[in-house]
Design an enzyme around this catalytic site. Structure first.
Site, PDB file in Angstrom:
ATOM      1  CD  GLU A   1      -2.716   1.385   2.346  1.00 28.28           C
ATOM      2  OE1 GLU A   1      -2.840   0.405   3.235  1.00 28.28           O
ATOM      3  OE2 GLU A   1      -3.574   2.220   2.349  1.00 28.28           O
TER       4      GLU A   1
ATOM      5  CB  ALA B   1       0.542  -2.458  11.718  1.00 29.69           C
ATOM      6  CG  MET B   2      -0.019  -3.612   4.684  1.00 30.41           C
ATOM      7  SD  MET B   2      -0.989  -1.968   4.460  1.00 30.41           S
ATOM      8  CE  MET B   2      -2.156  -2.887   3.311  1.00 30.41           C
ATOM      9  CD  GLU B   3      -5.115  -2.100   5.757  1.00 29.37           C
ATOM     10  OE1 GLU B   3      -4.150  -1.709   6.316  1.00 29.37           O
ATOM     11  OE2 GLU B   3      -5.803  -1.121   4.745  1.00 29.37           O
TER      12      GLU B   3
ATOM     13  CD  GLU C   1      -6.123   3.469   7.004  1.00 28.52           C
ATOM     14  OE1 GLU C   1      -6.379   3.434   8.018  1.00 28.52           O
ATOM     15  OE2 GLU C   1      -5.680   2.736   6.300  1.00 28.52           O
TER      16      GLU C   1
ATOM     17  CG  HIS D   1      -6.097   0.497  12.610  1.00 30.53           C
ATOM     18  ND1 HIS D   1      -6.795   1.558  12.553  1.00 30.53           N
ATOM     19  CD2 HIS D   1      -5.711   0.576  11.416  1.00 30.53           C
ATOM     20  CE1 HIS D   1      -6.793   2.208  11.414  1.00 30.53           C
ATOM     21  NE2 HIS D   1      -5.816   1.511  10.659  1.00 30.53           N
ATOM     22  CD  GLU D   2      -3.040  -2.071  10.627  1.00 29.66           C
ATOM     23  OE1 GLU D   2      -3.479  -2.399   9.386  1.00 29.66           O
ATOM     24  OE2 GLU D   2      -2.653  -1.071  10.970  1.00 29.66           O
TER      25      GLU D   2
HETATM   26 ZN    ZN Z   1      -5.312   1.747   8.726  1.00 36.26          ZN
END
Ligand code: ZN
Length: 861
Positions: free
Chosen positions: A125, A266-268, A324, A301-302
């Site tokens: 992303e 962090a990345m989802e 977001e 969140h993720e």
């Molecule tokens: Zn996010």
């Protein structure tokens, strides 16, 4: 500066893609500098145009070949450049097979596929996937992905990608493979791949429909014992999303991988979240309460993105706040339910005001839905995230909890599996609530930059028993007024709220008047409770009214807020006259709050604290950084001097020998202990320095250890050098704790700060390719206002040197640092000259990245 304005992308230019990809089959044979990628794409035409070319994005790829429907294409059937592969004649339906090489080992941008230590990992992303292979790399192209990873068995025993593992085995003595399949359609930015010799902890979660989900957290070997808190947080988040929104996890396995070199938090990625290790690893010995809190929030969140972001994604990057803003709102609500709600709210607002409000006042300000950008990476901002969340929170307040839930259900009913816009979200909220009219709300909050200001006046007519409130929006002449919920309270002399039926008023007009009847005595007016709208409320309180509210208000946020305002006004008085007297009534009111037994320690820690420097800066046109710093110290020291005995007693009472646990009650007590000690340390008394050092040496957990260490590093104590050395000797081998050692020094007001940082940068501890280190040193220093803005100009030079160097290999990090120069127009005239020189020097980088170019040109314009 070479003009790059022609590369501006505009929301108004959005066009559906000519082609889409139905399914992707990737084979990735991993090797440090020559990884080979085979990609097979099932392509479908969406446009009506005959023979439209198929354009696939690219960045830093080495092309080998392309086949269409099994036939190798000739040179004259395609074009290949640095930025794309163009198949000149497309078809309605076709299969493309593309081969290319990439070089992960020398990829220091940390986008696409790269190496963090010995591990391969990805960050796609927003536009990293085009660094792996040729692809229509935009979020509205959603495909199913199957990945075969081939790698050396010994070096990379663990091979991971999105979805479920469907096959694995050996190819020969050296190589093995794994095949992962993700049945959910997704954009390429959610694609992930990880390979390494990793440690793992495993867990399980039984969903409400009784499906057993395999949970795993991967990390560097040796760190397994520090992953348990993240695993527990994940289980809590899974349960919370089922209970609150009825959303149940959809794959058989959910994995998190902790990575040291990571640009983001962090990345989802679907089923395979990749995290900065600082947001996974924690135990009592090495992590502070604040880190535990952040881990819980970010894991939530993720995870929540699985629905708000992954299942329903953004049509284009202008819609970033769709996923977001909504997901930050969800993680804030999760944290509020896990901890003290009032405290969480104050902390979230504080984060917004520290980072987003200055952005809204500065040269890089933008609406939560920007209409143009040069580099989308620059728009992962506090505005998109945190102000975006405030906008969602207002929707929640206007519709109420049940109405909001109905809207969320409708959102999934209408848009699951699609790439949509913020208008679609608002549409779902509206139709689920009797076609609630959000038109004015949407036109203002989504499209206008800047923090709205409200001017508030009140009057009381004792004879009629009427209390009136006038609220005027300060707008440009023809601007449409904002639509917002605004929570108020009327407080009587004993601190009780008068019954005013609805607890918020709806502001829609430029001028608004609200009348409250049957009021017997003039009440105290409590404004913007819980920060119901992200605005600046301008209201002149009498001194006595403000002290009374500070002592009495039942709403934690408003009480905290009035405390900020009083203290900030005292600092402004100090700026006008260094001999200005701090009113005795305030000093006594502050003591009442300090001694108030009805207030829990966590809230009290916030109530008695001083406003930040940045809070005061925002009240000034031109900022004298040293003066603000001195003014805050002056108020703090005066309070501490007057109430030294009370503070000392309280500090001793707050110590205890409980086994460390991250539970709200203990966290609150430690917060208050830390705040009280910081007041005592402001007295610069040798006995207190000695006490702080003793507590530092005897600390049994990192929260206590770091709190005392931080205060010593920020003091003039003769114990300071010893503390710095001791902490280093104890923790220099632990990467994450070393970051704390660095940031404590980078934020210190002590005169030797810059010398120390320069020595650190010349030492072997420093590695500029690790973003956590740049954040700990440079970003922290950039918010160390008295040093960054020091009249010598050395602070500006320190940051500019770093930007110029880092821009050559990691543009995301260099542009983030460039934002530190955002105060350019507000610094005193003499600073502007020296700061301008450094900004100009950055603008002259020969091959400046478009990331840094965009920020620097906005600052200069
Ligand atoms: Zn996010």
């Amino acid at each position: 500066m070479n003009s790059q304005d022609d590369k501006v992308k505009k929301l108004s230019d959005y066009k559906t893609p000519d082609y889409t990809v139905d399914s992707v089959y990737l084979t990735v044979e991993l090797s440090d500098s020559k990884t080979k990628v085979w990609s097979k794409l099932d392509i479908k035409k969406k446009t009506k145009e005959m023979n439209a070319p198929i354009i696939l994005d690219a960045n830093s790829l080495t092309f080998i070949s392309v086949k269409m429907d099994g036939k190798i294409l000739d040179n004259n059937e395609y074009q290949v450049t640095e930025n794309y592969l163009k198949i000149l004649k497309g078809k309605d339906v076709c299969v493309l097979e593309i081969e290319n090489y990439i070089d992960p080992a020398s990829n220091k941008t940390l986008e696409g596929l790269y190496k963090s230590g010995d591990m391969f990992c990805t960050q796609n992303e927003p536009e990293g996937f085009r660094r792996i292979t040729y692809y229509i790399d935009r979020p509205d192209v959603m495909a199913t992905f199957t990945t075969k990873i081939i790698a050396n068995k010994k070096l990379y025993p663990v091979l991971l990608s999105n979805g479920n593992l469907i096959e694995k085995g050996d190819l020969n003595k050296e190589l093995h493979f794994a095949v992962w399949h993700d049945p959910f359609r997704k954009p390429s930015y959610l694609y992930a791949l990880v390979a390494g010799d990793l440690g793992v902890i495993k867990g399980e979660y039984l969903t409400r429909s009784k499906r057993l989900i395999d949970l795993r957290i991967y990390c560097d070997k040796g760190n397994e014992s520090r992953c348990h808190f993240a695993l527990e947080s994940l289980k809590k988040a899974m349960k919370w999303d089922e209970d609150t929104f009825g959303l149940e996890y959809d794959l058989d396995i959910f994995m998190i991988v902790a990575v040291d070199s990571f640009n983001m938090g962090a990345m989802e990625n679907k089923g395979l979240n990749i995290f900065n290790s600082s947001l996974v690893l924690a135990d009592a010995k090495t992590a502070t309460d604040l880190q535990f809190q952040r881990i819980e929030g970010v894991v939530g969140h993720e995870y929540f993105h699985n629905y708000t972001g992954n299942r329903i994604t953004c049509r284009d990057w202008f819609q970033l706040t769709l996923k977001e803003g909504l997901t930050v709102f969800r993680d804030q609500e999760f944290s509020s339910d896990m901890n003290f709600r009032g405290v969480q709210r104050i902390q979230d607002v504080e984060a917004l005001r520290e980072l987003q409000f200055p952005e809204d006042q500065g040269p890089t300000k933008h609406p939560i839905k920007p209409s143009s950008y040069i580099e989308i990476n620059n728009f992962y901002t506090p505005t998109i995230y945190d102000k975006g969340s405030e906008v969602i929170r207002m929707v929640h307040t206007l519709l109420g909890k049940d109405g909001f839930r109905r809207g969320m259900d409708k959102y999934f009913e209408l848009f699951d599996g699609q790439a949509v816009t913020t208008n679609d979200f608002i549409h779902a909220m509206s139709v689920a609530n009797n076609n609630y009219d959000f038109s004015q709300f949407e036109q203002t909050w989504y499209h206008r930059a800047g923090t709205p200001k409200l001017e508030i006046k009140s009057s009381f007519d004792e004879g009629k028993g009427e209390f009136r409130i006038f609220i005027r929006q300060l707008l440009e002449s023809n601007e449409l007024p904002f639509h917002m919920p605004y929570r108020i309270g009327l407080v009587d002399e004993s601190g009780c709220d008068l019954d005013i039926k609805k607890d918020f008023v709806e502001i829609k007009e430029k001028e608004n008047e609200f009348v409250f009847k049957n009021i017997k005595r003039k009440p105290y007016l409590s404004l913007n409770r819980d920060f119901s709208a992200p605005v600046i409320s301008l209201h002149e309180y009498s001194h006595l009214d403000s002290y009374s509210l500070f002592k009495l208000d039942s709403n934690p946020f408003s009480r905290y807020e009035i405390g900020r305002k009083i203290a900030a006004n005292l600092v402004l008085d100090y700026l006008n006259n260094h001999d200005a007297v701090i009113p005795h009534d305030y000093i006594e009111a502050w003591k009442e709050v300090l001694m108030d037994k009805r207030v829990d320690p966590a809230t009290k820690a916030l109530l008695i604290s001083m406003p930040s420097e940045s809070y005061v800066h925002q009240l000034l046109e031109v900022v004298s950084y040293q003066e603000v710093f001195d003014g805050l110290n002056h108020v703090k020291k005066t309070l501490a001097q007057t109430h030294q005995n009370e503070l000392m007693d309280l500090y001793e009472q707050l110590k205890d020998d409980e086994q460390y646990q991250f539970i709200p009650k203990q966290v609150g007590r430690r917060d208050l202990k830390s705040e009280v000690l910081s007041y005592l340390m402001s007295l610069e008394d040798n006995n207190i320095f000695a006490k702080c050092y003793e507590d530092f040496e005897n600390a049994k957990n990192m929260t206590d250890e770091y709190m005392t260490f931080h205060l010593l590093v920020h003091s003039n104590s003769n114990k300071r050098p010893m503390a710095i050395e001791k902490f280093y000797n104890r923790w220099s081998k632990d990467n994450l704790v070393l970051m704390k050692w660095l940031s404590a020094q980078a934020s210190s007001p002590h005169a030797d700060t810059l010398d120390r940082l320069n020595k650190i940068i010349a030492s072997t501890d420093y590695d500029k390719t690790v973003p956590n280190m740049i954040r700990a040193i440079h970003r922290t220093f950039g918010r160390n206002y008295i040093h960054f803005h020091h009249p010598s100009g050395l602070g500006y030079k320190f940051i500019a040197d770093a930007i110029i160097d880092i821009d050559t290999f990691n543009p995301s990090m260099s542009s983030a640092l460039s934002k530190l120069f955002g105060d350019f127009k507000r610094v005193p005239a003499e600073n502007r000259v020296i700061m301008g020189k450094e900004i100009y020097r950055i603008s002259k980088i020969p091959k400046i990245s478009k990331n840094t170019y965009e920020i620097i040109s906005k600052i200069l314009s």
